[in-house]
Scaffold this motif. Structure first.
Motif, PDB file in Angstrom:
ATOM      1  N   LEU A 325      -3.240 -10.922   3.049  1.00 54.88           N
ATOM      2  CA  LEU A 325      -1.938 -11.435   2.634  1.00 54.88           C
ATOM      3  C   LEU A 325      -2.091 -12.365   1.435  1.00 54.88           C
ATOM      4  O   LEU A 325      -1.334 -12.270   0.454  1.00 54.88           O
ATOM      5  CB  LEU A 325      -1.286 -12.178   3.806  1.00 54.88           C
ATOM      6  N   TYR A 326      -3.073 -13.255   1.504  1.00 54.01           N
ATOM      7  CA  TYR A 326      -3.332 -14.169   0.379  1.00 54.01           C
ATOM      8  C   TYR A 326      -3.777 -13.391  -0.866  1.00 54.01           C
ATOM      9  O   TYR A 326      -3.271 -13.610  -1.969  1.00 54.01           O
ATOM     10  CB  TYR A 326      -4.406 -15.187   0.761  1.00 54.01           C
ATOM     11  N   LEU A 327      -4.717 -12.484  -0.682  1.00 54.43           N
ATOM     12  CA  LEU A 327      -5.255 -11.734  -1.825  1.00 54.43           C
ATOM     13  C   LEU A 327      -4.171 -10.888  -2.502  1.00 54.43           C
ATOM     14  O   LEU A 327      -4.179 -10.717  -3.724  1.00 54.43           O
ATOM     15  CB  LEU A 327      -6.406 -10.841  -1.368  1.00 54.43           C
ATOM     16  N   GLY A 328      -3.242 -10.363  -1.714  1.00 56.86           N
ATOM     17  CA  GLY A 328      -2.183  -9.542  -2.285  1.00 56.86           C
ATOM     18  C   GLY A 328      -1.075 -10.357  -2.913  1.00 56.86           C
ATOM     19  O   GLY A 328      -0.625 -10.077  -4.030  1.00 56.86           O
ATOM     20  N   TYR A 333      -4.153  -8.745  -5.808  1.00 55.59           N
ATOM     21  CA  TYR A 333      -5.189  -7.725  -5.680  1.00 55.59           C
ATOM     22  C   TYR A 333      -4.570  -6.384  -5.279  1.00 55.59           C
ATOM     23  O   TYR A 333      -3.572  -6.324  -4.560  1.00 55.59           O
ATOM     24  CB  TYR A 333      -6.207  -8.134  -4.621  1.00 55.59           C
ATOM     25  N   SER A 334      -5.193  -5.306  -5.718  1.00 56.05           N
ATOM     26  CA  SER A 334      -4.809  -3.971  -5.265  1.00 56.05           C
ATOM     27  C   SER A 334      -5.375  -3.729  -3.878  1.00 56.05           C
ATOM     28  O   SER A 334      -6.218  -4.495  -3.386  1.00 56.05           O
ATOM     29  CB  SER A 334      -5.343  -2.916  -6.233  1.00 56.05           C
ATOM     30  N   GLY A 339      -9.620  -4.354   0.131  1.00 59.65           N
ATOM     31  CA  GLY A 339     -10.562  -3.699   1.032  1.00 59.65           C
ATOM     32  C   GLY A 339     -11.999  -4.079   0.746  1.00 59.65           C
ATOM     33  O   GLY A 339     -12.788  -4.334   1.661  1.00 59.65           O
ATOM     34  N   THR A 340     -12.362  -4.141  -0.535  1.00 58.05           N
ATOM     35  CA  THR A 340     -13.723  -4.519  -0.918  1.00 58.05           C
ATOM     36  C   THR A 340     -14.045  -5.937  -0.477  1.00 58.05           C
ATOM     37  O   THR A 340     -15.131  -6.221   0.038  1.00 58.05           O
ATOM     38  CB  THR A 340     -13.902  -4.406  -2.448  1.00 58.05           C
ATOM     39  N   GLY A 391     -11.475 -15.897  -4.727  1.00 58.63           N
ATOM     40  CA  GLY A 391     -11.643 -14.451  -4.694  1.00 58.63           C
ATOM     41  C   GLY A 391     -12.843 -14.076  -3.849  1.00 58.63           C
ATOM     42  O   GLY A 391     -13.187 -14.774  -2.882  1.00 58.63           O
ATOM     43  N   PHE A 392     -13.499 -12.986  -4.217  1.00 59.29           N
ATOM     44  CA  PHE A 392     -14.625 -12.469  -3.431  1.00 59.29           C
ATOM     45  C   PHE A 392     -15.712 -13.528  -3.226  1.00 59.29           C
ATOM     46  O   PHE A 392     -16.178 -13.755  -2.110  1.00 59.29           O
ATOM     47  CB  PHE A 392     -15.215 -11.249  -4.138  1.00 59.29           C
TER      48      PHE A 392
END
Length: 553
Positions: A325-328, A333-334, A339-340, A391-392
């Motif tokens: 939810l945060y990443l999107g 993020y796509s 997923g990655t 991020g990652f």
């Protein structure tokens, strides 16, 4: 000697046999007390088939998450309607889970599991062929019933067919499936949809389900049915339980988006859930043949273990929900990028499973739970300091430590939960454990959604009050935005600058609300680590020893 004792002793490793010695078994078999050989290769094949079935059933909870847009377009559904593709599956699962103990006793685990697996295959095909939202909601409900029936029997089977020295390994496998399936579901679903189409999210269950049916029908003869249970089924209890669970799950799923008790439907469903829930518990405590036995709650370790299961369910599903939810929303993020990033958790859990199993088997379960929950709490607590550029790399430590801690905590909690429980209550306990885990996940998602909504508004108000046009920094930022809008040829650069400034405040408020949600999950895990200290010492093998001792007399 009791039947249970005979069965359990038959699964134990054989020591020196009295003279005259029976023929030596092959390495894959041991001799039971009645002289019959138990072929461990067949046992593991049958149990392995059930493990694959459980993974398939749990995977389908989240596998559609990253493909809802494509499914929505394919069946012509609205945004509100498509959410029911997820919700109805969970509702159906929750309803059937408590019944699995009764049904596996009545029909036998093998027959019950094969029927559930065939039903899952057929409903998966029907869902993949759905051409309208109404048809998909119906088939997803039926698929959820079949899936919910396939999940609880695994734990009960692991605790009754394996001797103590093999039980930890079985628990590691069960824990791995429970944690891994929801984590990799969205990633796998996105890739399948991209490579084939969204319909293959459901068609992929056909060959896997066929393998499950073959293995369990051929090698899964673990117990005998008791047809006597078909007489005197508690239909009133079944009705009360169904209404209670459906109403409760709906309130949890839809409450946050409908302002909870401010919505009339949510209010009355909450009242209905409370009344039918109380009536159901009373019925099960007083009826001679309850469909859901509440006897396991008489054991202190089981009750504490249920609390731990509740917390791990919230942590597992909550963490799986909040990160994408945060990443999107914040990072944009796509699905592939989400997923990655999320794959780190799944890989950590997979790789750490043997380590977690070893740790749990060699130390007191209470110590293992404290370690596991503390690691999870510390890792999730890192998210309280989240900023809008995480991020990652920033989530790497959080996901790795959380994955390791969750695996240790989950396996230890499962072992502690049944450590002082009679073997005869294992099936009842398994249904309750899986039900609580799913309900905890629903509660966790509902609470997190509420925190995000409420705290975003609260932080926005605070920031907007502190950042005014009289503030020098704010004025400078507004001037810069106005100049940028003017340079872009906007008709109303001043209005555009204020709108952009408001969006920046809202983004920062959203980030702070995510930090609050991470802190909530962290505090829950710290509380579980504290409660673990109150468990009674008890090895998971205690019941087996007691059964043997009773049989000897």
């Amino acid at each position: 000697m009791t039947d249970n004792a005979v069965k359990l002793e038959g699964l134990a490793p054989v020591r020196a046999a009295p003279s005259p010695a029976p023929p030596s078994p092959s390495p894959s078999t041991v001799l039971g007390a009645d002289g019959q050989a138990v072929n461990w290769t067949k046992v593991f094949l049958g149990f392995g088939g059930m493990i694959v079935g459980q993974f398939m059933a749990m995977l389908d909870i989240q596998i559609v998450a990253s493909s809802l847009v494509q499914i929505q377009a394919g069946i012509g559904a609205t945004a509100d309607e498509i959410s029911w593709v997820q919700t109805i599956y969970l509702l159906a699962e929750v309803v059937i889970m408590p019944l699995t103990a009764y049904l596996t006793k009545m029909w036998g685990t093998q027959r019950f599991y094969v029927i559930a697996s065939i039903a899952f295959i057929l409903t998966s095909i029907a869902t993949g062929l759905a051409s309208s939202v109404d048809m998909m909601i119906l088939t997803r409900a039926l698929q959820g019933l079949a899936a919910g029936a396939m999940i609880p029997p695994i734990f009960a089977t692991a605790m009754t067919i394996f001797p103590p020295e093999r039980r930890t390994t079985a628990n590691v496998l069960v824990g791995l499936i429970v944690t891994l399936a929801p984590t990799i579901g969205p990633t796998l679903g996105g890739h399948i949809t991209e490579a084939l189409s969204w319909r293959w999210l459901f068609f992929i269950n056909v060959p896997v389900g066929a393998l499950v049916v073959f293995l369990v029908s051929r090698y899964g003869d673990f117990d005998k049915p008791d047809p006597r249970l078909a007489k005197g089924i508690d239909w009133w209890g079944l009705g009360l339980m169904t209404v209670f669970l459906l109403a409760m799950q709906y309130v949890l799923e839809e409450g946050a988006k409908n302002s909870w008790l401010q919505d009339d439907a949510i209010l009355w469903l909450t009242v209905l859930a409370a009344v039918t829930g109380a009536a159901f518990i009373w019925r099960q405590l007083t009826y001679r043949q309850p469909i859901v036995s509440l006897k396991p709650f008489g054991d202190r370790n089981f009750t504490l273990g249920i609390v731990m299961t509740f917390v791990t369910g919230m942590s597992l599903f909550g963490g799986t929900f909040i990160l994408p939810l945060y990443l999107g929303q914040v990072r944009g993020y796509s699905s592939a990028e989400v997923g990655t990033t999320m794959l780190v958790s799944g890989l950590t859990m997979f790789l750490s499973a043997p380590i977690a199993g070893r740790v749990v088997s060699r130390i007191d379960a209470r110590v293992a739970m404290v370690i596991g929950f503390s690691l999870t709490a510390w890792a999730i607590g890192l998210g309280a300091r989240i900023t809008d550029d995480w991020g990652f790399k920033e989530f790497l430590t959080l996901q790795v430590v959380r994955g390791l801690g969750s695996m240790i905590a989950m396996i230890a909690a499962q072992m502690m939960t049944i450590s002082t429980l009679p073997v005869t209550l294992m099936k009842d306990a398994s249904g309750l454990i899986n039900l609580i885990r799913n309900v905890a996940g629903a509660i966790g998602l509902a609470v997190i959604a509420t925190i995000l909504t409420h705290q975003t508004v609260a932080h926005y108000t605070d920031i907007a009050a502190a950042v005014s046009t009289a503030n020098a920094v704010s004025q400078e930022m507004l001037s810069g935005l106005t100049a940028m809008m003017s340079g872009a040829g906007m008709a109303d650069p001043d209005g555009g600058a204020h709108k952009a400034f408001s969006m920046l405040i809202r983004r920062q408020a959203a980030v702070l609300s995510f930090g609050d949600a991470f802190m909530f999950l962290s505090l829950g895990c710290w509380m579980a680590a504290f409660l673990a200290l109150f468990a009674r010492p008890g090895a998971a093998t205690a019941n087996l020893a007691a059964a043997r001792a009773g049989g000897a007399h």
